[in-house]
Design a protein around this motif. Structure first.
Motif, PDB file in Angstrom:
ATOM      1  N   GLU A  92       1.037   5.015  -1.930  1.00  0.00           N
ATOM      2  CA  GLU A  92       1.987   2.753  -2.000  1.00  0.00           C
ATOM      3  C   GLU A  92       1.583   2.762  -3.526  1.00  0.00           C
ATOM      4  O   GLU A  92       2.043   1.704  -3.890  1.00  0.00           O
ATOM      5  N   ARG A  93       0.322   3.206  -4.328  1.00  0.00           N
ATOM      6  CA  ARG A  93      -0.120   2.747  -5.345  1.00  0.00           C
ATOM      7  C   ARG A  93       0.711   2.721  -7.124  1.00  0.00           C
ATOM      8  O   ARG A  93       0.401   3.176  -7.637  1.00  0.00           O
TER       9      ARG A  93
ATOM     10  N   SER B 212      -2.299   6.017   1.256  1.00  0.00           N
ATOM     11  CA  SER B 212      -2.482   5.514  -0.215  1.00  0.00           C
ATOM     12  C   SER B 212      -1.985   5.525  -1.066  1.00  0.00           C
ATOM     13  O   SER B 212      -1.813   4.590  -2.506  1.00  0.00           O
TER      14      SER B 212
END
Lengths: 434, 434
Positions: free
Chosen positions: A365-366, A362
């Motif tokens: 992804e950022r 995650s």
């Protein structure tokens, strides 16, 4: 004097000569004949150094420490085997203190148990424990809180020293224990909390590298860190020694309270592995590069390791390293993430592994650049760069070896930023807060 | 629909019309006739909003909240007196929640004592207290630790929730109390620690704005924060309500344990003053300008206020704000100071004033730009800019009003950085950590 220099060179083996060639001009001039110190105990050499106002050459101290650490072999003359100078003379002594850590850990595991057992017995019936510390020692105390709560089963608070030293309004420490932690033992606020504990009838313990210090004299019991002299401003081996001491204490307290104890098997080997991970650490530092800010994340037992790694990066590299529990990170600080922000994740196999693996994904992804110090191959694969430490050791103890890798990362980053990690700007070794 | 809109406009007084003119087009269209809601309790309006999936217009909610806060006067129709919209429509609702804080404090001081007394009695004989929380609530918990240790005299620890939720290795909470803090009551880890406390026979208390939440149902006792609905991601009034609730609890626990209690006199006035310090806060924000990093310092009772102010600045302005106890700052982080680094000092008259005054001087010597939120005129004079809050209130309670100024500073900095403080990037109102 030049005669002494050449005689020292003549007597030494090739690797010693290489080591000596990196000493400063002053140190070369002042280098004594090995026979002058060879048979003197480290203690007496240190005393001599103190009398000389700390002006005895570093080589002499290194020699004495090598002997006191049992790393000096009789035929060795000037073998600085305990001092891997590396390629960066400017961080010679800090690197030597980092490299001493496996020996420090072994010594504590060899000698520390009887002392820890006496402390464990003293804690058999306490209702709560308070740990008082500052700076790096406070990060070790945070780790101690996790150990004492989970292994020994005792509710453990970190002291707010100002309630004693500023407001004269401490809680009642009766029925509890107060443990002060300070490598120098010279912090008046830490000693102040311990003194208050003693006044209230609590069990009081000092964790210090200087048993005769103010803190050592204030507490009823002393656990000696046995780390040898630490000259560098940044605490490295005393931090590790404190963590090992707290692990011994948690294990013996658990025993005394009839709980299943903690095995420290594999710990020294894990610290060995971390000390020898220099090449991977260098690669990690190169990848982080000159980023002005770094986020350091750890969960559970690795949260204090994130605190300490970030502090070392701040102290040595002057990089804004922000530590968070990865659980707290989502409550606000996550918003600091920008594309390419470096995030260093400390994570281990075990109870938090699934969470950590999905966190890597995650964060990536950022847009964050995710790096790791880990024993989890899957995390290491997913991260851009990782220091993978495979030595088998309890999930509870992994933080001790991971911080050793973190210390080396801080040194490597400092060098990349052109800073001298032995002379961090504006800091003193002993900070006397009241 | 346009008929309703004009009818609403016709009935309102001039300041209402100004307020309504700043509502979005959608909100104008959906504006109901006041008679439709005038006599309905806030509860039923909120229920209707929930059923409609949160799609009822904000104006309706504001109206209902104004009534529930007792700020609605009968002749008032559409008087949004509880919503000082200011000049920045993009932060309308956050500003309104900040501005509600004096009313929230007054309500707790009016209604909270009986509830707090019952809790205080329950804590008469506990040996220790554990506070479990995350994010802003964890900063309130840190303040609670200072209060419960110094006022109530009980050793107070902050929970490490992962020991319950991840490692299944909590300490024994028997003979103690566990207090969970969560505005939404929906954090599974906080509820998990409280559940473990209850299993162990500890006194368990929930501090929450949602008494019927998971946390509220898990604890034996509930202290309701009575802050009214908080829609914004950044916790403001629930933070303040939690601090006031913990102050009530510390005072009643002190009473129950035969210690001298804490006077909360002047607290509501101090929060009033902070809410109205907008002009000074704007000047402070202008001086800090676009600095990418800010150091926030506080000592003692003001340390948690530094934590919370820095978190708000991070959340809303996305500025790297690093909080430290000024005592810990010397242990390493001080090295981050560069010429012109902004340092925001939270400091009050009393036990730490001499230290704070000399800190201002020494920081300025190192080239830092020093700013302050303070009630100490001498600090305010020495700082480059300061928000001087003069309302007389106990040194113990000052942090509550100082944080309110800190919230406004975070909003002002957000606006300077072109960020929308109502929509902080990547954050959710309720963070469900396990």
């Amino acid at each position: 004097m030049s005669a002494k220099k050449s005689s020292a060179n003549r007597r030494s083996n090739p690797s010693d000569r290489a080591a000596i060639s990196r000493l400063s001009a002053y140190e070369m001039l002042a280098l004594p004949s090995p026979s002058a110190v060879q048979n003197r105990p480290a203690r007496s050499v240190r005393r001599q150094r103190r009398r000389a106002g700390g002006m005895l050459p570093r080589a002499l101290i290194l020699y004495a420490e090598a002997r006191s650490l049992g790393r000096w072999r009789r035929g060795d003359r000037w073998s600085c085997s305990v001092v891997p100078l590396g390629h960066h003379p400017q961080s010679m002594s800090l690197r030597s203190e980092i490299a001493e850590q496996p020996a420090v850990v072994r010594r504590l595991l060899d000698e520390g148990w009887p002392e820890a057992r006496a402390l464990g017995r003293a804690l058999t019936r306490v209702e709560h424990i308070t740990l008082a510390a500052r700076g790096s020692s406070d990060n070790a105390a945070t780790y101690g809180k996790y150990l004492l709560e989970s292994v020994a089963g005792v509710v453990t608070a970190l002291a707010a020293p100002s309630l004693v030293t500023r407001y004269q309004a401490p809680p009642s420490y009766a029925h509890g224990a107060v443990i002060g932690i300070s490598q120098s033992g010279a912090s008046p606020d830490v000693a102040g909390v311990v003194a208050e504990g003693r006044r209230a009838g609590a069990v009081t313990i000092a964790f210090t590298n200087q048993p005769r210090s103010k803190l050592g004299r204030t507490a009823e019991y002393v656990f000696a860190l046995r780390a040898g002299p630490e000259h560098e401003v940044a605490a490295t081996k005393t931090y590790t020694a404190t963590c090992v001491g707290l692990a011994l204490l948690a294990a013996t307290t658990a025993e005394a309270r009839g709980r299943s104890a903690l095995s420290l098997a594999g710990l020294a080997e894990a610290v060995d592995e971390a000390v020898n991970a220099g090449r991977d650490v260098e690669r990690l530092a190169r990848a982080i590069g000159h980023a002005p800010t770094v986020i350091v994340l750890g969960r559970g037992y690795l949260y204090p390791a994130a605190l300490e790694t970030a502090l070392k990066v701040k102290e040595l590299a002057r990089v804004w390293a922000e530590p968070y529990s990865s659980a707290d990170f989502a409550h606000g600080p996550r918003t600091l993430l920008r594309p390419r922000t470096p995030v260093l994740l400390l994570t281990s196999r075990g109870a938090t592994e699934a969470e950590a693996r999905s966190l890597v994904a995650s964060l990536a992804e950022r847009g964050a650049r995710v790096y790791a110090i880990t024993n989890d191959e899957r995390v290491a694969e997913k991260a851009r760069e990782a220091v993978l430490l495979r030595a088998p050791v309890s999930e509870t103890l992994v933080p001790i070896s991971f911080v050793v890798a973190g210390q080396q990362l801080a040194v490597a980053l400092a060098r990349r930023h052109g800073r001298d990690p032995e002379r961090p700007a504006g800091l003193a070794k002993v900070t006397r807060t009241l």
